[in-house]
Design a protein around this motif. Structure first.
Motif, PDB file in Angstrom:
ATOM      1  N   GLN A  42       0.833  -1.200   0.000  1.00 53.10           N
ATOM      2  CA  GLN A  42       0.000   0.000   0.000  1.00 53.10           C
ATOM      3  C   GLN A  42       0.874   1.259   0.000  1.00 53.10           C
ATOM      4  O   GLN A  42       0.594   2.207  -0.720  1.00 53.10           O
ATOM      5  N   ARG A  43       1.947   1.262   0.783  1.00 55.02           N
ATOM      6  CA  ARG A  43       2.857   2.410   0.801  1.00 55.02           C
ATOM      7  C   ARG A  43       3.540   2.615  -0.547  1.00 55.02           C
ATOM      8  O   ARG A  43       3.824   3.750  -0.927  1.00 55.02           O
ATOM      9  N   GLU A  44       3.805   1.520  -1.261  1.00 56.48           N
ATOM     10  CA  GLU A  44       4.429   1.606  -2.581  1.00 56.48           C
ATOM     11  C   GLU A  44       3.439   2.047  -3.654  1.00 56.48           C
ATOM     12  O   GLU A  44       3.822   2.303  -4.786  1.00 56.48           O
ATOM     13  N   GLY A  45       2.154   2.078  -3.315  1.00 56.62           N
ATOM     14  CA  GLY A  45       1.137   2.522  -4.252  1.00 56.62           C
ATOM     15  C   GLY A  45       0.637   1.446  -5.193  1.00 56.62           C
ATOM     16  O   GLY A  45       0.027   1.749  -6.215  1.00 56.62           O
ATOM     17  N   LYS A  46       0.841   0.180  -4.854  1.00 54.96           N
ATOM     18  CA  LYS A  46       0.400  -0.910  -5.729  1.00 54.96           C
ATOM     19  C   LYS A  46      -1.008  -1.377  -5.405  1.00 54.96           C
ATOM     20  O   LYS A  46      -1.711  -1.860  -6.279  1.00 54.96           O
ATOM     21  N   ILE A  47      -1.413  -1.242  -4.141  1.00 58.02           N
ATOM     22  CA  ILE A  47      -2.763  -1.618  -3.743  1.00 58.02           C
ATOM     23  C   ILE A  47      -3.322  -0.556  -2.791  1.00 58.02           C
ATOM     24  O   ILE A  47      -2.573   0.260  -2.253  1.00 58.02           O
ATOM     25  N   LYS A  48      -4.622  -0.604  -2.588  1.00 61.30           N
ATOM     26  CA  LYS A  48      -5.301   0.232  -1.592  1.00 61.30           C
ATOM     27  C   LYS A  48      -6.137  -0.709  -0.751  1.00 61.30           C
ATOM     28  O   LYS A  48      -7.090  -1.315  -1.240  1.00 61.30           O
ATOM     29  N   LEU A  49      -5.753  -0.908   0.501  1.00 55.99           N
ATOM     30  CA  LEU A  49      -6.477  -1.824   1.388  1.00 55.99           C
ATOM     31  C   LEU A  49      -7.713  -1.150   1.946  1.00 55.99           C
ATOM     32  O   LEU A  49      -7.653  -0.024   2.420  1.00 55.99           O
ATOM     33  N   ARG A  50      -8.821  -1.846   1.863  1.00 53.73           N
ATOM     34  CA  ARG A  50     -10.039  -1.389   2.517  1.00 53.73           C
ATOM     35  C   ARG A  50     -10.218  -2.104   3.840  1.00 53.73           C
ATOM     36  O   ARG A  50     -10.704  -1.542   4.798  1.00 53.73           O
ATOM     37  N   GLU A  51      -9.813  -3.383   3.853  1.00 50.22           N
ATOM     38  CA  GLU A  51     -10.025  -4.199   5.039  1.00 50.22           C
ATOM     39  C   GLU A  51      -8.948  -5.266   5.144  1.00 50.22           C
ATOM     40  O   GLU A  51      -8.582  -5.896   4.155  1.00 50.22           O
TER      41      GLU A  51
END
Length: 70
Positions: A42-51
């Motif tokens: 997420q910090r690298e900008g590859k995913i966005k965690l919702r849960e």
């Protein structure tokens, strides 16, 4: 498993750009490592965690796959 393998698993589990997967774990430490790898992605900008939920025998991840070249 490492962070890049987790990203590959998430890509396979995604429908379009949304993923939802439950990954089995052996120990509580495995669950913490998966959370750390997901946070790193997420910090690298590859995913966005919702849960991100740790259950008794698995880790449930749900979120959005951002553009990441294969």
């Amino acid at each position: 498993m490492n962070k890049m393998e987790l990203l590959r698993i998430l890509r396979k589990a995604s429908r379009g750009n949304i993923f939802s997967i439950e990954i089995p774990k052996v120990t509580h430490e495995d669950g913490r490592k998966m959370e750390q790898w997901a946070d790193g992605l997420q910090r690298e900008g590859k995913i966005k965690l919702r849960e991100c939920v740790q259950r008794d025998y698995s880790v449930y991840l749900h979120g959005i796959m951002k553009y990441a070249p294969k």
